[in-house]
Design an enzyme around this catalytic site. Structure first.
Site, PDB file in Angstrom:
ATOM      1  N   ASP A 126      -6.216  -3.237   3.608  1.00  0.00           N
ATOM      2  CA  ASP A 126      -7.283  -3.960   2.890  1.00  0.00           C
ATOM      3  C   ASP A 126      -8.717  -3.458   3.148  1.00  0.00           C
ATOM      4  O   ASP A 126      -9.636  -4.274   3.296  1.00  0.00           O
ATOM      5  CB  ASP A 126      -7.205  -5.454   3.221  1.00  0.00           C
ATOM      6  CG  ASP A 126      -5.869  -6.071   2.845  1.00  0.00           C
ATOM      7  OD1 ASP A 126      -5.019  -5.374   2.261  1.00  0.00           O
ATOM      8  OD2 ASP A 126      -5.664  -7.264   3.138  1.00  0.00           O
ATOM      9  N   GLU A 141      -5.560  -6.576  -0.760  1.00  0.00           N
ATOM     10  CA  GLU A 141      -5.318  -7.995  -1.033  1.00  0.00           C
ATOM     11  C   GLU A 141      -5.806  -8.198  -2.459  1.00  0.00           C
ATOM     12  O   GLU A 141      -7.006  -8.138  -2.729  1.00  0.00           O
ATOM     13  CB  GLU A 141      -6.077  -8.880  -0.035  1.00  0.00           C
ATOM     14  CG  GLU A 141      -5.665 -10.347  -0.138  1.00  0.00           C
ATOM     15  CD  GLU A 141      -6.160 -11.212   1.033  1.00  0.00           C
ATOM     16  OE1 GLU A 141      -6.505 -10.652   2.091  1.00  0.00           O
ATOM     17  OE2 GLU A 141      -6.192 -12.439   0.858  1.00  0.00           O
ATOM     18  N   LYS A 145      -1.005  -6.731  -2.469  1.00  0.00           N
ATOM     19  CA  LYS A 145      -0.295  -7.841  -1.824  1.00  0.00           C
ATOM     20  C   LYS A 145      -1.026  -9.151  -2.094  1.00  0.00           C
ATOM     21  O   LYS A 145      -2.256  -9.214  -2.007  1.00  0.00           O
ATOM     22  CB  LYS A 145      -0.173  -7.579  -0.316  1.00  0.00           C
ATOM     23  CG  LYS A 145      -1.498  -7.457   0.420  1.00  0.00           C
ATOM     24  CD  LYS A 145      -1.240  -7.073   1.868  1.00  0.00           C
ATOM     25  CE  LYS A 145      -2.435  -7.178   2.770  1.00  0.00           C
ATOM     26  NZ  LYS A 145      -3.251  -8.360   2.724  1.00  0.00           N
ATOM     27  N   LYS A 169      -1.381 -12.436   3.215  1.00  0.00           N
ATOM     28  CA  LYS A 169      -2.016 -11.778   4.351  1.00  0.00           C
ATOM     29  C   LYS A 169      -1.102 -10.687   4.907  1.00  0.00           C
ATOM     30  O   LYS A 169      -1.558  -9.603   5.252  1.00  0.00           O
ATOM     31  CB  LYS A 169      -2.392 -12.823   5.403  1.00  0.00           C
ATOM     32  CG  LYS A 169      -3.457 -13.787   4.857  1.00  0.00           C
ATOM     33  CD  LYS A 169      -3.751 -14.939   5.765  1.00  0.00           C
ATOM     34  CE  LYS A 169      -4.847 -15.822   5.170  1.00  0.00           C
ATOM     35  NZ  LYS A 169      -4.436 -16.494   3.889  1.00  0.00           N
ATOM     36  N   THR A 204      -8.906  -7.709   8.093  1.00  0.00           N
ATOM     37  CA  THR A 204      -9.554  -7.950   9.376  1.00  0.00           C
ATOM     38  C   THR A 204      -8.491  -8.042  10.462  1.00  0.00           C
ATOM     39  O   THR A 204      -7.347  -8.370  10.181  1.00  0.00           O
ATOM     40  CB  THR A 204     -10.385  -9.255   9.376  1.00  0.00           C
ATOM     41  OG1 THR A 204      -9.522 -10.374   9.133  1.00  0.00           O
ATOM     42  CG2 THR A 204     -11.464  -9.222   8.311  1.00  0.00           C
ATOM     43  N   CYS A 213      -5.248 -10.125   8.169  1.00  0.00           N
ATOM     44  CA  CYS A 213      -4.206  -9.346   7.488  1.00  0.00           C
ATOM     45  C   CYS A 213      -3.585  -8.263   8.367  1.00  0.00           C
ATOM     46  O   CYS A 213      -2.409  -7.929   8.199  1.00  0.00           O
ATOM     47  CB  CYS A 213      -4.761  -8.768   6.194  1.00  0.00           C
ATOM     48  SG  CYS A 213      -5.116 -10.089   5.003  1.00  0.00           S
ATOM     49  N   GLN A 248       2.492  -9.280  27.350  1.00  0.00           N
ATOM     50  CA  GLN A 248       3.921  -9.494  27.600  1.00  0.00           C
ATOM     51  C   GLN A 248       4.735  -8.217  27.324  1.00  0.00           C
ATOM     52  O   GLN A 248       5.814  -8.266  26.715  1.00  0.00           O
ATOM     53  CB  GLN A 248       4.441 -10.658  26.752  1.00  0.00           C
ATOM     54  CG  GLN A 248       3.645 -11.956  26.965  1.00  0.00           C
ATOM     55  CD  GLN A 248       4.172 -13.099  26.139  1.00  0.00           C
ATOM     56  OE1 GLN A 248       5.278 -13.572  26.353  1.00  0.00           O
ATOM     57  NE2 GLN A 248       3.377 -13.530  25.172  1.00  0.00           N
TER      58      GLN A 248
HETATM   59  N1  TIU Z   1      -7.502  -8.734   4.528  1.00  0.00           N
HETATM   60  C1  TIU Z   1      -7.801  -9.842   5.207  1.00  0.00           C
HETATM   61  O1  TIU Z   1      -7.858  -9.846   6.426  1.00  0.00           O
HETATM   62  N2  TIU Z   1      -8.086 -10.989   4.440  1.00  0.00           N
HETATM   63  C2  TIU Z   1      -8.914 -12.001   4.851  1.00  0.00           C
HETATM   64  O2  TIU Z   1      -9.087 -12.971   4.136  1.00  0.00           O
HETATM   65  N3  TIU Z   1      -9.551 -11.848   6.054  1.00  0.00           N
HETATM   66  C3  TIU Z   1     -10.484 -12.669   6.598  1.00  0.00           C
HETATM   67  O3  TIU Z   1     -10.862 -12.441   7.759  1.00  0.00           O
HETATM   68  N4  TIU Z   1     -10.994 -13.654   5.895  1.00  0.00           N
END
Ligand code: TIU
Length: 225
Positions: free
Chosen positions: A24, A72, A129, A132, A158, A162, A202
């Protein structure tokens, strides 16, 4: 085999069964005026991931190893966007609304495109996609089966949304997962740090992490040998 000095311990992989998945890296998350900003985030926090992702792409391309990009991205009629997602939070623009980069998170719109520095090239896979995780409601499982992938190297944004979701999905499906630390960012630096810790805790419960320099050096050592 290539052995990367990673955390929590070295990771070895066969270059014949490795693939890069870039999650993304879209204008909607990284540039002002998109989905990330409408959720109230400071999108400049994601900028550092662009350079390392570009370097990672160059490394995989130089060796002819497979690259998969995800976006996304929802259908224009929003039939793949549940209300539970669309109505979340109090953004000034919701998914599907018209914004400065076109309709937010909609396939084909300018904001939905991958940033120029990380744009896909001929022969690379691009997976749209609706969720997430990149395995949910996509063709990713069959792409990886066709490639014979066993080890997935991760980059993208992020970290805790995702990227982490997709790593957990991949781990459940039997892939070994390495997240490149400088090729991922979050709007919340503390969440990025916590996610890296969670992934490798872990005894690599979800996977490994390493900086791009560690992977590049390991690849150079092996390919020079
Ligand atoms: N691609 C992704 O991480 N989508 C999000 O909505 N991330 C946020 O941190 N909002």
């Amino acid at each position: 085999m290539i052995t990367v000095p990673a955390l929590p311990f070295d990771l070895s992989f066969d270059p014949k069964t490795v693939a890069l998945i870039v999650i993304d890296m879209q204008r909607d998350f990284i540039e002002p005026g998109g989905f990330g900003e409408t959720l109230g985030n400071d999108v400049s926090l994601l900028a550092p991931a662009v350079e390392a992702t570009k370097g990672l792409l160059a490394l995989f391309r130089a060796h002819g190893w497979p690259v998969i990009h995800t976006r996304e991205a929802h259908r224009p009629d929003l039939s793949d966007c549940p209300e539970a997602k669309r109505t979340r939070g109090a953004p000034h623009l919701r998914i599907g609304d018209e914004g400065p980069m076109g309709r937010v998170l909609i396939r084909g719109e300018p904001g939905c495109q991958i940033v120029a520095a990380c744009a896909p090239v001929e022969g690379e896979f691009v997976v749209d996609k609706p969720g997430k995780g990149a395995f949910y409601a996509t063709e990713l499982t069959s792409i990886l089966a066709d490639l014979g992938t066993r080890t997935l190297v991760f980059a993208g944004v992020t970290t805790e949304v995702c990227v982490q979701t997709t790593m957990r999905e991949a781990n459940d499906r039997g892939f070994e997962c390495l997240l490149i630390e400088d090729a991922t960012e979050s709007y919340f630096p503390a969440f990025k740090a916590a996610t890296l810790d969670m992934i490798r805790a872990q005894g690599a419960i979800v996977g490994w992490t390493a900086p791009l320099a560690a992977l590049s050096a390991a690849v150079s050592r092996e390919t020079a040998a």
